[in-house]
Design a protein around this motif. Structure first.
Motif, short mmCIF file in Angstrom:
data_model
loop_
_atom_site.label_atom_id
_atom_site.label_comp_id
_atom_site.label_asym_id
_atom_site.label_seq_id
_atom_site.Cartn_x
_atom_site.Cartn_y
_atom_site.Cartn_z
N THR B 16 30.37 48.70 -22.14
CA THR B 16 29.92 50.05 -22.44
C THR B 16 28.79 50.41 -21.48
OG1 THR B 16 28.41 49.18 -24.05
CG2 THR B 16 30.52 49.96 -24.86
N ASN B 17 28.61 51.71 -21.29
CA ASN B 17 27.57 52.19 -20.38
C ASN B 17 27.72 51.57 -18.99
OD1 ASN B 17 25.43 53.73 -19.65
ND2 ASN B 17 23.88 52.41 -20.58
N TYR B 35 25.22 51.64 -14.10
CA TYR B 35 25.12 52.50 -15.28
C TYR B 35 25.95 53.74 -15.05
CZ TYR B 35 21.20 49.69 -16.90
OH TYR B 35 20.41 48.68 -17.34
N ARG B 36 26.41 54.27 -16.16
CA ARG B 36 27.17 55.51 -16.06
C ARG B 36 26.27 56.67 -15.61
NH1 ARG B 36 31.83 55.18 -19.03
NH2 ARG B 36 31.93 57.41 -19.47
N ASN B 37 26.88 57.64 -15.00
CA ASN B 37 26.20 58.90 -14.61
C ASN B 37 25.03 58.70 -13.66
OD1 ASN B 37 27.88 60.33 -16.39
ND2 ASN B 37 26.52 59.83 -18.07
N LYS B 38 24.97 57.55 -13.00
CA LYS B 38 23.82 57.33 -12.15
C LYS B 38 24.19 57.21 -10.67
CE LYS B 38 19.87 57.19 -14.26
NZ LYS B 38 18.83 58.10 -13.83
N SER B 41 23.88 60.39 -8.56
CA SER B 41 22.47 60.69 -8.33
C SER B 41 21.91 59.82 -7.21
CB SER B 41 21.66 60.46 -9.60
OG SER B 41 22.04 61.34 -10.59
N ILE B 46 18.75 61.47 -5.37
CA ILE B 46 17.88 62.00 -6.43
C ILE B 46 17.28 60.83 -7.20
CG2 ILE B 46 17.85 63.34 -8.55
CD1 ILE B 46 20.09 65.04 -7.28
N GLU B 47 18.09 59.82 -7.45
CA GLU B 47 17.58 58.62 -8.10
C GLU B 47 17.21 57.63 -7.00
OE1 GLU B 47 17.17 57.66 -11.68
OE2 GLU B 47 15.92 56.56 -10.25
N GLU B 52 17.57 51.54 -11.96
CA GLU B 52 18.13 52.54 -12.86
C GLU B 52 19.61 52.76 -12.56
OE1 GLU B 52 17.23 54.40 -15.37
OE2 GLU B 52 15.15 53.75 -15.57
N LYS B 101 29.65 62.77 -17.44
CA LYS B 101 28.69 63.82 -17.10
C LYS B 101 28.78 64.20 -15.63
CE LYS B 101 25.24 63.70 -20.64
NZ LYS B 101 24.43 62.61 -21.19
#
Lengths: 1080, 255
Positions: B16-17, B35-38, B41, B46-47, B52, B101
């Motif tokens: 998960t995740n 990680y998801r949605n990262k 970025s 951006i990240e 993270e 996302k």
């Protein structure tokens, strides 16, 4: 109708001595409209029983719902004062700060003002504003101290305490008047001072002169004092009011004291000596009751005590008998004490009569217009009266004469246009039919009937008749036509008609008369010249046909109205000195105008704008096909409201600019229901920001000193190394070195205040650059232009001086900066400076015109344009910059030959890969400015509201909480003497102010009522790009600064609104996501 | 160890995740667990915090089975064996499993892109001003048009959307302003051909058999007009683009 018949009205109107034009001014909720109600009731328009509850002048639905007045409206009242009849044109005005523009429109048409003050709340911000406005327009005020009943019932003061309280309130009001007076007297002495400078001998006496002006000027007439008869004590809600002459008259006989003596002594520190029955001075010293307490207040208190508090009915009858008042049986039976009180006091101390008597005696008639006011109306403060053409100057005597003779020139001022539902207009109103009309109708129907009969017969007779025209079809088509016409009429009835709110200053305006409509920008000088040169004003012209520079149209007066609050009555003519309405001017007047029979008449000076429109929203129709209706509606709204601006932006957005939240709400309601009649979406309020740079901060976010390499590199010119941006144009032919620095705050504010002046300078220099004849003109400003008035030139000189002072006090870095100013921006008048520090580039400063032979001058305007563009939209969120100085350290151009080559670019565009060279310079400068800006610590500036909150002691804490949550700051809070209310002055960012008023009302259970007015710009002292980086900051905020960065939040919101890229992570904390998959 | 082969819901470990990024290099498949949605970025800068983005600084051959890549394989494929470095390389170059996302934001971006393109290309025929993007977006939503975020560039989709929107609001393509200089015998014939394609003629000057024609055309006809002028005049004619779109510019105070 009512008590006013047309002949009498006409008679009264013709005699300006018997006309009074007054308006009621006050802070919101101090009881203007309630007061107006009792005045209206005297004319039998509403029942006296309903006075104070109906709020007749608040004709709009939302006005009634919210309980605040939103527009100024006029009503004509008849008053009989001791056998003399007067016509009083009463204008009720709104008190909420959002509608201050409506107050200006009202004040302009009046000769006198009734200023209402709530005795519990005292002098409030809008009271001050109202007094100031009355002062600026030279109209005489009288004072009504309203809500006396609250002193008795709510605050439960003893009569003596109430007296002390009243004197304090009166002092507050007079203090405001005194302040206005001194500031004007001082203002008047300043020009005198500069004149006397010619004579050096007089210089020594100058210091003395300053205060002398103040001492010499007589100010006794301008204060309010009950013994002068310009103050009334009242309770509009209970319908009573009195001036001291009422009691003076009453007790003069009883006490055997001369009425005149009593009139002088009834208010003030006087008492009645018990034995000698003589009036003595020094009541306070001897602890005696002042006369006012003994005779006026104690009686009132007694009445309230018996009627409202103890409800003793038999005693009430006794009081009534002693006062010779008859109470009806119905009133006596009523269980509510208030009703009886109103019945009693209404007869004993009738408010309307007292007030109208005072108005008629104390306030000037239209013909008593002062010379000063006439001049003020005719020319604005920046011009001089002598500078007007002689024909115009002659009109001053016309103003003063206020004559309604046939040969007197007609001068009418229109202060606003207001909408009226068409079917409310008298000419469309249904009225009883006369006998002749009935007969006519009967005849018509009979004819129709006959025709119908004939028609039904025709089928039998027509057959075979070749040339016979079937009357049926004809009839049918005419019937259709009628139907269509009816429909059209119906539609027209639904639409609003605009009525001009106007006053005749001279002459008589008549129906069918043809007059010039002079727009607000009309100048008699140029118009007269044009007329002389044979230009004719086309009578068919309307407002939308006018080209720039043209401000005159001609109109035939169609409809004249008497304004009667919610209704209108038609008139045939209006003589000088009256307030009235004109119909059918929609096509000729936008917001305000002057009507005159002569072109020499100047446009009346612009209304003093008190509020800065600051709240902007973008509006769009819910259904895209309604766009046209919306635009039409916006046009009408713009015409009806002096304070609204509508801007169509390049993106196609229609932006509505309003004074405040309440005003915005009213505008949107009006659009939806009245003007556009379509569903509308309004965006979130668009709040303006400014971008600026600051000196590198010395402390971090937790107030620890920053002590790393920054300080180490301070010495030496390393400091500038990171800040100076070097940039070349795309074709490498020109190089620019530029650096940004924060301007000293005094300089910024100077530039901000003098924006108009800078604009004038720029306009003038540019207009001259057009006719560049460099030999003909000298470059020094004073000689170069005659159009700028003496006064403006002087203002420029003083501005230069002030700038010099400001720069020199700001430190060595700014030495001589004032002479190096290259340009100011954005829009050539803003609070940012382009500074020329280019070695050997002899460019004249902004004050002078371009001149010289430097090659770089050719591209000078591109350079300046680049700067203008950069300051118009900063890099943070494309908002204008403020208080930024761009210092150009160097600017080089490549060799002549290289430059010459591209000069042949016009013919073959393909040989110039980067476009024209001037454009390249422009974009390079713009880029350079932005980069230089980014090299410094950047900050956002927020617009701040100043707000005045009246709050009860128990709600004080909650109010502070609300303010704190919205990042507001309390400047000071004072307890009001003799009450438990605090007056708190605070500043609050505009961006945080939405829904502020409702929230604070909710939190404090309605005990606090804020008024928001735009005050200034303030730097938000947080770097929008800040993240924790020192150890202390990590400790305090954690690694991610999860408390959120306010400046960043504002910036991102603006960027998102504008569709700019926002640096935003989809998910901030990777670990904190929902860790289960969807199907589990 | 045999127990773990039994695949029951209780001992099944779900990832998960986790978003897996894969890359094939040197004939081997490498995966990393993020990680998801990262990841997007990270790719957009951006990240900036690698922790993270990465679940673990380990390179796998199969994330869901937990099989870690061998050191020698890493050296063979990437020329280095520093796990973090390899992870970073895979992060930027590998195939990415788009998370919910990210997909949603991509879709929104495309939607916005189409709306902006439409707003840019069209005007309100009554005012000759563009519509605000927000209004176009709303009209697009109301018109229930479907968009394919993997399919076609926004411009093409925007051109498809315009006729659909015309049904609900007064809208038309902003016109192009062109100037055609025609001469010779065929000038008159050509003029008629061009005029047929033009929406309106601004000016027309005949000067000794030479025609100077300024007209507004729909941008869709530009190619056709260009073709006519070029081929039929055999190079004598001249077609000049005077402005890409005729719109009212600048701010205006409504009066």
């Amino acid at each position: 109708m009512r008590l006013l018949n047309p002949q009498k009205l006409n008679e009264l109107q013709r005699n300006p001595n018997r006309v009074r034009n007054i308006c009621i001014l006050a802070h919101v909720d101090h009881g203007k409209t309630t007061l107006a109600d009792s005045l209206v009731a005297t004319n039998g328009i509403i029942s006296p029983k309903m006075a104070g509850k109906l709020r007749y002048m608040d004709s709009r639905k939302d006005e009634q719902e919210r309980g605040i007045t939103m527009k100024s409206s006029s009503i004509a009242l008849l008053h009989n004062k001791g056998g003399e009849e007067y016509l009083v044109n009463l204008i009720d005005s709104p008190g909420h700060v959002d509608f201050a523009s409506e107050v200006s429109t009202a004040v302009r048409l009046c000769d006198g003002a009734v200023v209402v003050v709530d005795v519990v709340e005292g002098v409030c911000p809008q009271t001050q504003a109202a007094l100031k406005q009355a002062w600026l327009e030279n109209i005489r005020p009288v004072l009504v101290l309203n809500k006396m009943d609250r002193l008795i019932l709510e605050m439960k003061l003893s009569p003596l305490d109430a007296y002390v309280h009243l004197t304090q309130i009166l002092e507050q009001v007079n203090a405001v008047m005194g302040e206005l007076f001194t500031s004007e007297v001082l203002g008047r002495t300043v020009p005198e001072k500069s004149q006397s400078q010619i004579d050096p001998d007089k210089a020594s006496s100058l210091l003395y002169d300053w205060s002398a002006g103040l001492e010499d000027a007589d100010d006794s007439h301008l204060y309010f004092s009950p013994d002068q008869g310009n103050v009334i004590f009242a309770s509009a809600v209970d319908g009573w009011g009195f001036g001291i002459e009422h009691f003076a008259k009453l007790y003069a006989d009883k006490l055997g004291v001369n009425e005149k003596v009593l009139q002088k002594t009834l208010w003030g520190d006087f008492y009645l000596h018990g034995k000698t029955k003589r009036v003595m001075k020094g009541a306070q010293e001897k602890a005696k009751k002042p006369l006012f307490v003994q005779f006026a207040l104690e009686n009132l208190w007694a009445v309230y005590d018996t009627v409202v508090i103890r409800k003793e009915k038999d005693k009430l009858q006794k009081i009534a008998d002693s006062l010779n008042i008859k109470l009806t049986v119905r009133d006596m039976r009523h269980t509510d004490g208030k009703v009886q009180l109103q019945a009693l006091c209404g007869q004993w101390l009738p408010l309307a009569k007292t007030l109208l008597d005072m108005v008629c005696t104390k306030l000037p008639a239209p013909c008593e217009i002062t010379e000063e006011k006439a001049e003020k109306l005719m020319c604005s403060a920046t011009e001089r009266f002598d500078s007007l053409p002689s024909d115009t100057q002659k009109l001053k005597s016309v103003f003063m004469a206020c004559s309604s003779d046939e040969d007197a020139p007609v001068i009418v001022f229109i202060s606003k246009m207001f909408p009226m539902e068409r079917r409310c207009l008298p000419q469309y109103r249904s009225h009883p039919l006369t006998a002749a009309e009935i007969a006519e109708r009967r005849e018509k129907t009979r004819l129709q009937h006959a025709q119908r009969l004939a028609q039904s017969e025709t089928p039998f007779s027509v057959e075979g008749c070749g040339d016979y025209v079937n009357p049926g079809t004809h009839l049918l088509s005419s019937g259709d036509q009628m139907k269509i016409e009816e429909q059209k009429e119906q539609e027209q009835n639904d639409a609003d008609a605009f009525i001009a709110f106007a006053r005749v200053f001279s002459g008589t305006i008549k129906k069918g008369q043809e007059l010039y409509v002079l727009g607000p920008k009309h100048e008699p000088q140029s118009a007269l010249e044009k007329l002389e040169s044979g230009e004719v004003i086309n009578p068919d012209l309307t407002l939308k046909d006018l080209k720039s520079g043209q401000h005159i149209t001609r109109v035939k007066i169609d409809q004249l109205y008497l304004l009667m609050g919610r209704e209108l009555e038609t008139l045939d003519s209006v003589p000088a000195g009256n307030v009235f309405g004109i119909g059918g001017l929609e096509e000729h007047v936008l917001k305000s105008a002057t009507l005159s029979s002569t072109v020499a008449c100047p446009a009346f000076t612009e209304l003093a704008q008190v509020v800065v429109p600051i709240v902007r929203v973008a509006v769009e129709p819910t259904h895209a096909q309604d766009m046209a209706a919306l635009v039409r509606g916006l046009r009408l709204l713009n015409q009806a409201d002096a304070c609204v601006q509508v801007i169509v932006q390049e993106t196609g957005e229609h932006v509505l600019v309003t004074a405040g939240e309440v005003h915005l709400q009213r505008c949107l309601d009006d659009l939806r229901e009245r003007y556009a009649k379509v569903a509308i979406n309004a965006s979130e309020p668009i709040v303006p920001f400014r971008e600026t740079v600051v000196v590198p901060p010395t402390v971090d976010m937790v107030n620890e000193a920053i002590q790393d390499q920054n300080t180490a590199s301070k010495d030496g010119d390393k400091e500038n190394a990171g800040e100076v941006i070097t940039l070349s144009t795309s074709n490498k032919h020109s190089t620019i070195k530029i650096r940004a620095a924060p301007l000293p705050t005094e300089v910024t504010s100077l530039l901000e205040v003098h924006a108009d002046l800078l604009k004038a300078v720029d306009k003038h220099i540019h207009s001259e650059a057009g006719q560049q004849n460099s030999e003909m003109f000298e470059d020094s400003l004073s000689e170069s232009q005659m159009v700028l008035t003496e006064r403006t030139l002087k203002a420029i000189e003083t501005l230069k001086e002030k700038l010099k002072d400001a720069f020199s006090s700001a430190g060595d870095e700014w030495k001589c900066a004032e002479s190096q100013i290259w340009s100011v921006g954005p829009r050539r008048c803003g609070p940012n400076i382009l500074l020329n520090r280019i070695p050997a580039y002899d460019h004249p400063s902004v004050w002078q015109r371009l001149r010289g032979s430097d090659r770089r001058l050719e591209y000078d305007s591109s350079f300046v344009n680049g700067f203008q563009l950069a300051t118009l939209a900063g890099p943070l969120c494309e908002e204008p910059m403020m208080g930024v100085c761009f210092i150009v350290e160097d600017w080089t151009l490549a060799e002549e030959t290289q430059l010459d080559h591209p000069s042949s670019r016009e013919t073959t565009s393909s040989s110039q890969p980067y476009g024209p060279f001037s454009g390249q310079i422009m974009s390079a400068v713009k880029e350079g400015c932005r980069k230089a800006f980014q090299a410094r610590p950047q900050r956002l500036m927020a617009a701040m509201y100043s707000c005045n909150i009246q709050v009860n002691a128990e709600a004080l804490g909650k109010m502070y909480a609300v303010l704190g949550r919205r990042h507001g700051r309390v400047l000071h809070g004072d307890m009001q003497e003799g009450s438990s209310t605090f007056t708190v002055t605070a500043v609050l960012p505009v961006v945080e102010s939405f829904e502020f008023a409702p929230e604070i009302r909710k939190q404090t259970s309605g005990l606090a009522s804020p008024q928001l007015v735009f005050s200034h710009w303030e730097v938000i002292d947080i770097d929008p790009f800040w993240t924790p980086h020192t150890e202390e900051e990590y400790l305090h905020y954690g690694e991610k600064a999860d408390s959120g960065n306010r400046a960043r939040r504002y910036m991102d919101a603006v960027r998102r609104r504008k569709g700019l890229a926002v640096q935003e992570k989809l998910v901030e904390f990777a670990e904190k996501q929902r860790t289960l998959s969807k199907n589990k | 160890t045999k127990m773990s082969k039994i695949f029951t819901p209780t001992n099944q470990i779900r990832l998960t995740n986790v978003a897996v990024v894969r890359m094939k290099k040197g004939g081997k498949r490498f995966e990393i667990a993020c990680y998801r949605n990262k990841v997007v970025s990270w790719r957009n800068n951006i990240e900036t915090d690698i922790d993270e983005v990465l679940q673990t600084h380990t390179v796998f051959t199969n994330v869901s089975k937990g099989q870690v890549a061998k050191k020698e394989d890493l050296i063979k494929a990437f020329g280095k064996d520093d796990q973090t470095d390899v992870c970073k390389e895979i992060l930027t170059k590998g195939e990415l499993q788009v998370s919910d996302k990210e997909r949603q934001s991509q879709f929104e971006l495309l939607f916005k892109d189409i709306a902006t393109t439409v707003a840019d290309k069209c005007v309100n025929p009554e005012t000759k001003r563009p519509y605000p993007v927000s209004m176009i977006e709303k009209a697009m939503k109301d018109a229930h048009i479907s968009y394919y975020y993997t399919f076609g560039i926004p411009l093409m989709q925007a051109l498809d959307v315009i006729p659909l929107l015309k049904a609900t609001m007064p809208l038309e393509r902003a016109q192009m302003k062109i100037r055609a200089v025609l001469s010779g015998r065929d000038a008159r014939k050509l003029r008629d051909k061009v005029a047929k394609l033009a929406t309106s003629l601004e000016s027309e000057d005949w000067d000794g058999g030479k025609l100077n024609l300024v007209c507004l055309i729909d941008p869709g006809h530009y190619r056709e007009v260009d073709e006519i002028v070029r081929s039929e005049t055999k190079g004598h004619g001249l077609l000049e683009l005077m402005s890409l779109k005729e719109v009212t510019e600048g701010e205006e105070l409504l009066e």
